[in-house]
Design an enzyme around this catalytic site. Structure first.
Site, PDB file in Angstrom:
ATOM      1  N   LYS A  24      16.251  -0.462  -3.184  1.00 55.38           N
ATOM      2  CA  LYS A  24      17.648  -0.073  -3.409  1.00 55.38           C
ATOM      3  C   LYS A  24      17.751   1.440  -3.574  1.00 55.38           C
ATOM      4  O   LYS A  24      18.601   2.085  -2.962  1.00 55.38           O
ATOM      5  CB  LYS A  24      18.181  -0.762  -4.671  1.00 55.38           C
ATOM      6  N   ASN A  25      16.876   1.988  -4.429  1.00 59.38           N
ATOM      7  CA  ASN A  25      17.026   3.408  -4.759  1.00 59.38           C
ATOM      8  C   ASN A  25      16.585   4.329  -3.633  1.00 59.38           C
ATOM      9  O   ASN A  25      16.714   5.544  -3.737  1.00 59.38           O
ATOM     10  CB  ASN A  25      16.263   3.737  -6.048  1.00 59.38           C
ATOM     11  N   ASP A 118      27.590   5.662 -18.278  1.00 61.86           N
ATOM     12  CA  ASP A 118      27.357   4.246 -18.033  1.00 61.86           C
ATOM     13  C   ASP A 118      26.450   3.700 -19.115  1.00 61.86           C
ATOM     14  O   ASP A 118      26.166   4.377 -20.097  1.00 61.86           O
ATOM     15  CB  ASP A 118      26.816   3.990 -16.617  1.00 61.86           C
ATOM     16  N   ASP A 307      12.849   2.140 -15.243  1.00 64.82           N
ATOM     17  CA  ASP A 307      13.497   0.929 -14.735  1.00 64.82           C
ATOM     18  C   ASP A 307      12.696  -0.346 -15.029  1.00 64.82           C
ATOM     19  O   ASP A 307      13.210  -1.446 -14.841  1.00 64.82           O
ATOM     20  CB  ASP A 307      13.747   1.046 -13.220  1.00 64.82           C
TER      21      ASP A 307
END
Ligand code: UD1
Length: 421
Positions: A24-25, A118, A307
């Site tokens: 994804k990243n 966030d 992560d």
């Protein structure tokens, strides 16, 4: 849209095979960087996750034609793309900020909505803006947008980042490739995602030295060309499966997982008692006994990835012994710990340290995912809790884990997706 949740009945040893798709990243940054060249660029090994759709929508609004066929995405970039990224998309996906560097480099202007805070901390963008200013752009905030301009183009410069920020390195790298002259980025991030982006840019015609080291040297070129590129496998998804095997005393063969991107986490898992072997196209992680507690400190790559921090806290929650987990990258990343405590975990947080006393068995309860990785950490905890664990707000998890439920079920887990209350 109804709020969905995962329902997990804990207690299964996960056993079998999983396939890891593209990172994804990485893919989101590759998609943003296509803006640097007019014409059709093709990216393969694209994961089936919501964020790819959001980046596709952003590029479409900038005038690109985006088409998708299975795991291949083709982006046709017009001669003059638009230069504004709206708040409705940026707030959904922070990686939208990655169009900033390419747009300023290519068009000399960009207006990008500020993403705001966030659930994992304040996440500043000052290094991005300061770096672009060093390259000759001006950047100021107006009505919730950053407006960056470089009417006379960007000029190479020496930039030292205060911290090896992944996003800032990416934005500056994608700006410098079209700047006049040489740019040196010191204290650059070294994540595999940066190397993937750099190799993508090189295949477009960029001149970049030092990928994977803290010093990037970029000699600007006047123009880049479209390319074709395969996204690297997702190391965080790979790591999540590795922790899932270790926590459930399971045996998982992770096809497509690259051990070389996960040296520190795999060493840590081995010290927890996991047996890790290489296979023809990935890695196999087995565990025969209760894990031993492991101390870790998150750090920029090649250190332990932030992560995977929720996964390591979940593992320690059921491990033999006590552990300290130190979070050095994001200030707010222990928020999900309160959810784990709802499952009976014995954890106390003091600043950026979490002390965990491992207990033999967690106890299922409703919990809520606060972000992608916290959500995955809670799913792993649910797998080793007795009874039922409901993980609410699972849309967070869907952003980073393609086919998560299906893959978990293939491994023997008792997991379903259901509509929340
Ligand atoms: C990326 C990843 C995220 C991962 C993180 C660290 C994506 C989409 N996200 O996030 O999953 O957890 O790298 O590996 O790729 N900072 C500043 N000013 C800046 C930039 C960063 O203070 O201008 C701080 C941040 O607040 C944070 C730290 O630096 O505390 C690291 O952030 P950064 O490496 O930039 O993370 P992201 O690129 O946002």
């Amino acid at each position: 849209m109804p709020n969905e949740r995962f329902r997990i009945v804990g207690g299964t040893r996960l056993h079998g095979e999983v396939h890891v798709s593209g990172a994804k990243n990485s893919v989101l940054k590759l998609m943003a960087a296509t803006l640097l060249a007019q014409g059709k660029t093709t990216i393969t090994n694209v994961p089936d996750i919501a964020d790819v759709g959001i980046m596709a929508e952003l590029l479409t609004r900038l005038g690109c034609t985006v088409s998708r066929d299975a795991d291949t995405i083709t982006i046709d970039v017009p001669e003059i793309p638009g230069h504004r990224a709206d708040y409705d998309l940026v707030r959904k996906m922070r990686a939208s900020i990655n169009v900033l560097g390419p747009l300023v480099a290519r068009l000399g202007e960009a207006e990008i909505a500020l993403p705001g805070g966030d659930a994992i901390g304040s996440r500043g963008l000052d290094f991005h803006f300061k770096g672009l200013e060093s390259l000759g752009a001006t950047a100021h905030n107006q009505h919730g947008y950053v407006i960056a301009t470089a009417p006379n183009g960007l000029k190479g410069a020496e930039i030292t980042l205060d911290f090896p920020s992944v996003g800032a390195t990416e934005n500056l790298l994608t700006a410098a490739v079209l700047a006049k002259g040489t740019t040196i980025i010191d204290n650059a991030a070294r994540e595999p995602d940066i190397v993937d982006l750099g190799e993508f840019l090189i295949s477009m015609g960029a001149n970049i030295q030092g990928l994977g080291t803290p010093t990037l040297t970029i000699v600007g070129v006047p123009k880049l060309n479209p390319t074709t590129h395969r996204t690297i496998p997702d190391r965080i998804v790979t790591g999540t499966w590795a922790f899932a095997a270790a926590m459930t005393k399971g045996d998982i063969t992770i096809h497509g997982g690259r051990a070389s991107d996960l040296e520190v986490p795999l060493e840590k898992l081995a010290s927890a008692g996991a047996i890790i072997t290489s296979t023809a196209d990935g890695i196999r992680v087995r565990m025969e006994s209760r894990p031993q507690a492991i101390d870790i400190a998150t750090l920029p790559y090649p250190g332990f990835p932030t992560d995977l921090q929720p996964m390591v806290i979940s593992l320690n929650a059921i491990a033999q012994g006590n552990a300290i987990v130190t979070e050095n990258v994001f200030e707010g990343r222990f928020m999900f710990v309160n959810e784990l405590v709802r499952l009976g975990a014995q954890i106390s947080v003091d600043g950026h340290h979490a002390s965990i006393h491992g207990i033999e068995q967690l106890s299922g309860a409703p919990v809520a995912a606060t972000d992608i990785r916290a959500g995955a950490g809670l799913v792993l905890a649910g797998l080793v809790s007795d009874g039922v664990t409901l993980v609410e707000d699972c849309f967070h998890i869907d952003r980073g884990y393609p086919q998560f439920i299906e893959q978990l079920r293939n491994l023997g887990a008792e997991v379903t997706r259901e509509i929340g209350d």
